[in-house]
Design an enzyme around this catalytic site. Structure first.
Site, PDB file in Angstrom:
ATOM      1  N   ASN A 186       5.667  76.709 -21.294  1.00  0.00           N
ATOM      2  CA  ASN A 186       5.234  77.209 -19.977  1.00  0.00           C
ATOM      3  C   ASN A 186       3.711  77.265 -19.804  1.00  0.00           C
ATOM      4  O   ASN A 186       3.203  77.132 -18.706  1.00  0.00           O
ATOM      5  CB  ASN A 186       5.882  78.566 -19.674  1.00  0.00           C
ATOM      6  CG  ASN A 186       5.663  79.599 -20.751  1.00  0.00           C
ATOM      7  OD1 ASN A 186       5.207  79.281 -21.859  1.00  0.00           O
ATOM      8  ND2 ASN A 186       5.983  80.841 -20.452  1.00  0.00           N
ATOM      9  N   VAL A 263      13.852  84.893 -27.642  1.00  0.00           N
ATOM     10  CA  VAL A 263      14.269  85.887 -28.640  1.00  0.00           C
ATOM     11  C   VAL A 263      15.112  85.252 -29.762  1.00  0.00           C
ATOM     12  O   VAL A 263      14.828  85.487 -30.940  1.00  0.00           O
ATOM     13  CB  VAL A 263      15.012  87.074 -27.972  1.00  0.00           C
ATOM     14  CG1 VAL A 263      15.601  88.008 -29.020  1.00  0.00           C
ATOM     15  CG2 VAL A 263      14.067  87.837 -27.058  1.00  0.00           C
ATOM     16  N   THR A 265      15.119  82.252 -31.014  1.00  0.00           N
ATOM     17  CA  THR A 265      14.266  81.488 -31.925  1.00  0.00           C
ATOM     18  C   THR A 265      13.321  82.429 -32.683  1.00  0.00           C
ATOM     19  O   THR A 265      13.073  82.237 -33.874  1.00  0.00           O
ATOM     20  CB  THR A 265      13.471  80.408 -31.150  1.00  0.00           C
ATOM     21  OG1 THR A 265      14.389  79.623 -30.401  1.00  0.00           O
ATOM     22  CG2 THR A 265      12.704  79.494 -32.093  1.00  0.00           C
ATOM     23  N   GLU A 283       5.752  86.621 -29.782  1.00  0.00           N
ATOM     24  CA  GLU A 283       5.625  86.849 -28.332  1.00  0.00           C
ATOM     25  C   GLU A 283       6.893  86.292 -27.701  1.00  0.00           C
ATOM     26  O   GLU A 283       7.024  85.088 -27.509  1.00  0.00           O
ATOM     27  CB  GLU A 283       4.417  86.090 -27.777  1.00  0.00           C
ATOM     28  CG  GLU A 283       3.081  86.567 -28.272  1.00  0.00           C
ATOM     29  CD  GLU A 283       2.716  87.964 -27.816  1.00  0.00           C
ATOM     30  OE1 GLU A 283       3.479  88.569 -27.019  1.00  0.00           O
ATOM     31  OE2 GLU A 283       1.683  88.462 -28.263  1.00  0.00           O
ATOM     32  N   CYS A 317       6.980  84.680 -19.436  1.00  0.00           N
ATOM     33  CA  CYS A 317       7.671  85.677 -20.264  1.00  0.00           C
ATOM     34  C   CYS A 317       7.497  87.100 -19.738  1.00  0.00           C
ATOM     35  O   CYS A 317       8.397  87.916 -19.856  1.00  0.00           O
ATOM     36  CB  CYS A 317       7.194  85.583 -21.696  1.00  0.00           C
ATOM     37  SG  CYS A 317       5.415  85.594 -21.845  1.00  0.00           S
ATOM     38  N   GLU A 497      -1.599  89.441 -28.912  1.00  0.00           N
ATOM     39  CA  GLU A 497      -2.544  88.355 -28.699  1.00  0.00           C
ATOM     40  C   GLU A 497      -3.607  88.902 -27.758  1.00  0.00           C
ATOM     41  O   GLU A 497      -3.381  89.865 -27.032  1.00  0.00           O
ATOM     42  CB  GLU A 497      -1.838  87.146 -28.065  1.00  0.00           C
ATOM     43  CG  GLU A 497      -0.742  86.641 -28.981  1.00  0.00           C
ATOM     44  CD  GLU A 497      -0.273  85.233 -28.687  1.00  0.00           C
ATOM     45  OE1 GLU A 497       0.477  85.050 -27.721  1.00  0.00           O
ATOM     46  OE2 GLU A 497      -0.654  84.324 -29.450  1.00  0.00           O
TER      47      GLU A 497
HETATM   48  N1  LIG Z   1       9.352  84.290 -23.242  1.00  0.00           N
HETATM   49  C1  LIG Z   1       8.761  83.150 -23.327  1.00  0.00           C
HETATM   50  O1  LIG Z   1       7.554  83.049 -23.358  1.00  0.00           O
HETATM   51  C2  LIG Z   1       9.613  81.958 -23.381  1.00  0.00           C
HETATM   52  C3  LIG Z   1      10.970  82.065 -23.226  1.00  0.00           C
HETATM   53  N2  LIG Z   1      11.739  80.967 -23.252  1.00  0.00           N
HETATM   54  C4  LIG Z   1      13.180  81.120 -23.038  1.00  0.00           C
HETATM   55  O2  LIG Z   1      13.857  80.339 -23.970  1.00  0.00           O
HETATM   56  C5  LIG Z   1      14.722  79.419 -23.340  1.00  0.00           C
HETATM   57  C6  LIG Z   1      14.770  78.138 -24.127  1.00  0.00           C
HETATM   58  O3  LIG Z   1      13.520  77.479 -24.158  1.00  0.00           O
HETATM   59  P1  LIG Z   1      13.007  76.749 -25.468  1.00  0.00           P
HETATM   60  O4  LIG Z   1      11.814  75.961 -25.164  1.00  0.00           O
HETATM   61  O5  LIG Z   1      14.162  76.057 -26.097  1.00  0.00           O
HETATM   62  O6  LIG Z   1      12.532  78.017 -26.317  1.00  0.00           O
HETATM   63  P2  LIG Z   1      12.483  78.177 -27.871  1.00  0.00           P
HETATM   64  O7  LIG Z   1      12.185  79.593 -28.155  1.00  0.00           O
HETATM   65  O8  LIG Z   1      13.670  77.595 -28.495  1.00  0.00           O
HETATM   66  O9  LIG Z   1      11.234  77.267 -28.290  1.00  0.00           O
HETATM   67  C7  LIG Z   1       9.910  77.726 -28.442  1.00  0.00           C
HETATM   68  C8  LIG Z   1       9.239  76.959 -29.559  1.00  0.00           C
HETATM   69  O10 LIG Z   1       9.910  77.170 -30.787  1.00  0.00           O
HETATM   70  C9  LIG Z   1      10.261  75.932 -31.394  1.00  0.00           C
HETATM   71  N3  LIG Z   1      11.495  76.123 -32.154  1.00  0.00           N
HETATM   72  C10 LIG Z   1      12.762  76.073 -31.680  1.00  0.00           C
HETATM   73  N4  LIG Z   1      13.639  76.330 -32.668  1.00  0.00           N
HETATM   74  C11 LIG Z   1      12.908  76.547 -33.789  1.00  0.00           C
HETATM   75  C12 LIG Z   1      13.235  76.849 -35.138  1.00  0.00           C
HETATM   76  N5  LIG Z   1      14.504  76.984 -35.524  1.00  0.00           N
HETATM   77  N6  LIG Z   1      12.235  77.010 -36.026  1.00  0.00           N
HETATM   78  C13 LIG Z   1      10.961  76.885 -35.640  1.00  0.00           C
HETATM   79  N7  LIG Z   1      10.588  76.584 -34.386  1.00  0.00           N
HETATM   80  C14 LIG Z   1      11.544  76.413 -33.461  1.00  0.00           C
HETATM   81  C15 LIG Z   1      10.374  75.003 -30.227  1.00  0.00           C
HETATM   82  O11 LIG Z   1      10.252  73.658 -30.643  1.00  0.00           O
HETATM   83  C16 LIG Z   1       9.232  75.452 -29.359  1.00  0.00           C
HETATM   84  O12 LIG Z   1       8.010  74.932 -29.835  1.00  0.00           O
HETATM   85  C17 LIG Z   1      14.160  79.286 -21.937  1.00  0.00           C
HETATM   86  O13 LIG Z   1      15.132  78.926 -21.042  1.00  0.00           O
HETATM   87  C18 LIG Z   1      13.618  80.651 -21.684  1.00  0.00           C
HETATM   88  O14 LIG Z   1      14.615  81.501 -21.220  1.00  0.00           O
HETATM   89  C19 LIG Z   1      11.190  79.739 -23.489  1.00  0.00           C
HETATM   90  C20 LIG Z   1       9.851  79.578 -23.651  1.00  0.00           C
HETATM   91  C21 LIG Z   1       8.948  80.681 -23.575  1.00  0.00           C
HETATM   92  C1  LIG Z   2      -0.866  84.168 -17.912  1.00  0.00           C
HETATM   93  N1  LIG Z   2       0.298  84.996 -17.741  1.00  0.00           N
HETATM   94  C2  LIG Z   2      -0.061  86.385 -17.925  1.00  0.00           C
HETATM   95  C3  LIG Z   2       0.798  84.858 -16.398  1.00  0.00           C
HETATM   96  C4  LIG Z   2       1.384  84.625 -18.650  1.00  0.00           C
HETATM   97  C5  LIG Z   2       1.021  84.536 -20.108  1.00  0.00           C
HETATM   98  C6  LIG Z   2       2.188  84.746 -21.022  1.00  0.00           C
HETATM   99  C7  LIG Z   2       3.075  83.572 -21.213  1.00  0.00           C
HETATM  100  O1  LIG Z   2       2.776  82.736 -22.095  1.00  0.00           O
HETATM  101  O2  LIG Z   2       4.110  83.453 -20.527  1.00  0.00           O
END
Ligand SMILES: NC(=O)C1=CN([C@@H]2O[C@H](COP(=O)(O)OP(=O)(O)OC[C@H]3O[C@@H](n4cnc5c(N)ncnc54)[C@H](O)[C@@H]3O)[C@@H](O)[C@H]2O)C=CC1
Ligand SMILES: C[N+](C)(C)CCCC(=O)O
Length: 523
Positions: A186, A263, A265, A283, A317, A497
């Site tokens: 994102n 969460v 992952t 995070e 997030c 962070e």
């Molecule tokens: N809260 C946040 O900032 C975020 C939440 N999400 C949520 O997660 C859902 C899925 O998105 P993803 O991109 O698949 O998130 P994800 O949490 O699976 O991936 C985030 C990072 O972790 C890596 N990763 C995945 N599995 C791993 C493992 N077993 N070991 C080490 N690294 C690993 C991915 O390649 C990516 O670089 C989204 O639909 C959203 O709901 C996704 C991205 C950011």
């Molecule tokens: C920049 N901000 C505060 C809108 C989001 C930053 C946190 C994130 O990686 O989702």
């Protein structure tokens, strides 16, 4: 110079080969649907690295068009090992440099990013789908972050402790070693700087793995650090998904893992890191409450609710997706919020007037639309949006757009109110009293952020104190200046962070005890 030959602006027909140019000259004119990235996206040893194979290559899509813009070839065990070794050799040089010297290099990196912000932002938009207006802000936050930690690099210091008899001790703040950063899609470039800037300021090296969906901008950061003068290998980029991430977390040469993502992952990262007793910063996701009291300044509360829900197509997030509105002002609030939501310009993310671009992928779009239908089934009322959106521009027909959605008639037990949707969907619920709303706001396993709109200053601080979340915004939402710590409570993670405190998360304390008398031996 830094991107010469990174990107070929693909022009149709016979002109194609002739028109291959450096990204610096092509990016200013780049438009949606034209950019193809050909150059290698891995970086270690001070340069881009071409993998000797194309095993498990995955297509990377341009969200606004659905077109493939490049291939992401994941790194395997050998490549991960090479990157970590490269980072370690740089670490041995970097850690010995004075903090002030590291600061100078970081300031130069910040300056270069500022100079190239427009091009970096464009590439970010093409790969991520967010609007150019937001991407420019993200790149600005990125160089702010590096500047800020440059300012702190010279401040690492310990304590002097007096002990009886002239004996004393002192503490030293030392770097951890090679740190791993694993990022989400994102905020691809910004996450890479949020993690690397404090890591590098403290004297560490970093191996960064971007999300496989957004692989193209992290390597630009690597080139900029190199150009600014870091030792070769100090900031490496390895591409890949879960498998590559697993290799990084298990590698014995890694001291810490800083992760941004979901969460599930996050749990795996913590589990894997525990095997090697590696430090972790997590995070993770959220389902943050935004509480709007009847004594608020309504116009600001409405603007705040939009900022809390619709940045980056709602894929943030810390978004305040559970909007609690005091019953007396519900009609006015809904009328205003829906009116504004309906006028959000959706479309080509590279155009200045666009305020909402495309979601990251087709599966993400389907998932978010699925949440909207589920919400309807559970009794929510769609006041606007929540549907696939097809822009009139023919080149955007295959893009992953949807109209931003406001849901009314929501209850705390509905799926849309309990789960992180990660899309432009706001759920609105009425409340009566402060006590009741705090209890409902805290009734979640998440705890990343929260917000409150009120003109009563005692109430504002009382609510902030009682909300179980790492951040509480009073009378605004989703501003995150680098000077303030950012991170979660409960299942939204731990560690922070940004802010001064992050220097502690990227360093460790050594105690040195100095005996000034004789040794009193018991033996
Ligand atoms: N809260 C946040 O900032 C975020 C939440 N999400 C949520 O997660 C859902 C899925 O998105 P993803 O991109 O698949 O998130 P994800 O949490 O699976 O991936 C985030 C990072 O972790 C890596 N990763 C995945 N599995 C791993 C493992 N077993 N070991 C080490 N690294 C690993 C991915 O390649 C990516 O670089 C989204 O639909 C959203 O709901 C996704 C991205 C950011
Ligand atoms: C920049 N901000 C505060 C809108 C989001 C930053 C946190 C994130 O990686 O989702």
């Amino acid at each position: 110079r830094y991107l010469r030959s990174l990107i070929l602006l693909v022009v149709s027909g016979p002109l194609r080969r002739k028109m291959a140019q450096s990204v610096l000259s092509t990016m200013p004119g780049a438009s949606t649907g034209t950019v193809v990235v050909k150059d290698p996206l891995n970086f270690w040893g001070g340069k881009r690295v071409t993998l000797g194979h194309e095993k498990n290559a995955e297509p990377v899509y341009e969200p606004a068009t659905g077109r493939v813009m490049c291939q992401m070839v994941p790194c395997g065990a050998e490549e991960v090992d090479e990157a970590i070794k490269s980072a370690h050799s740089a670490y041995l040089i970097w850690r010995k440099m004075a903090g002030m010297e590291r600061a100078r290099v970081l300031l130069e990196a910040a300056r270069i990013i500022r100079e190239r912000r427009d091009n970096i932002a464009k590439l970010e938009v093409i790969n991520n789908g967010k609007s150019i207006t937001e991407a420019l802000e993200d790149i600005d936050v990125s160089w702010h972050t590096i500047e800020y930690y440059a300012g702190l690099a010279g401040s690492l210091a310990g304590q002097h402790v007096q002990l009886p008899g002239g004996t004393f001790a002192y503490t030293r703040r030392e770097p951890l070693g090679v740190c791993v950063g694993i990022g989400a899609w994102n905020y691809p470039f910004q996450i890479a700087t949020w993690k690397s800037a404090p890591a590098l300021a403290c004297g560490n090296a970093m191996v960064f793995k971007p999300s496989p969906m957004t692989p193209v901008t992290a390597v630009i950061l690597a080139e900029i650090y190199k150009e600014a003068g870091v030792p070769d290998g100090l900031f490496c980029v390895v591409q890949g998904g879960a498998e590559t991430g697993t290799l990084l977390c298990h590698h014995p040469g890694v001291a810490k893992v800083s992760f941004t993502g979901s969460v599930p992952t996050g749990k795996k990262i913590m589990e894997m890191s525990s095997k090697g007793i590696k430090q972790v910063t997590l995070e993770l996701g959220g389902k943050s409450p935004l509480i709007i009291f009847k004594d608020c300044e309504l116009e600001n509360a409405v603007k705040g609710a939009l900022m809390a829900n619709f940045l980056t197509q709602g894929q943030v997030c810390c978004n305040g997706t559970r909007v609690y509105v005091q019953r007396d002002i519900m009609p006015q609030f809904l009328e205003e919020v829906v009116k504004r939501t309906k006028t959000i310009p959706i479309g080509d993310p590279l155009l200045d007037d666009t305020r909402m671009g495309a979601l990251i992928s087709k599966p993400q779009l389907d998932k978010v639309l699925g949440y909207v239908s589920q919400a309807k089934k559970e009794g929510a009322r769609v006041l606007c949006g929540g549907e696939p959106y097809i822009p009139s521009d023919p080149k955007l027909k295959g893009g992953y757009f949807m109209s931003p959605c406001v849901l009314d008639n929501c209850r705390d037990d509905m799926t849309c109110v309990k789960e992180e949707i990660f899309g432009p969907v706001m759920s609105v619920m009425p409340f009566n009293t402060e006590e009741e709303v705090i209890q409902r706001a805290n009734n979640t396993t998440f705890g990343l952020a929260s917000g409150v709109f009120t003109r009563d200053i005692s109430r504002a601080h009382r609510v902030a104190e009682n909300l179980e979340a790492g951040t509480c915004f009073i009378n605004n939402y989703n501003i995150s200046p680098v000077e303030v710590p950012f991170g979660g409570y409960k299942m939204s993670g731990f560690g922070r962070e940004n802010g001064q405190v992050t220097m502690e998360y990227f360093s460790q304390l050594k105690t040195v005890i100095v005996e000034m008398g004789d040794v009193e031996s018991l033996f």
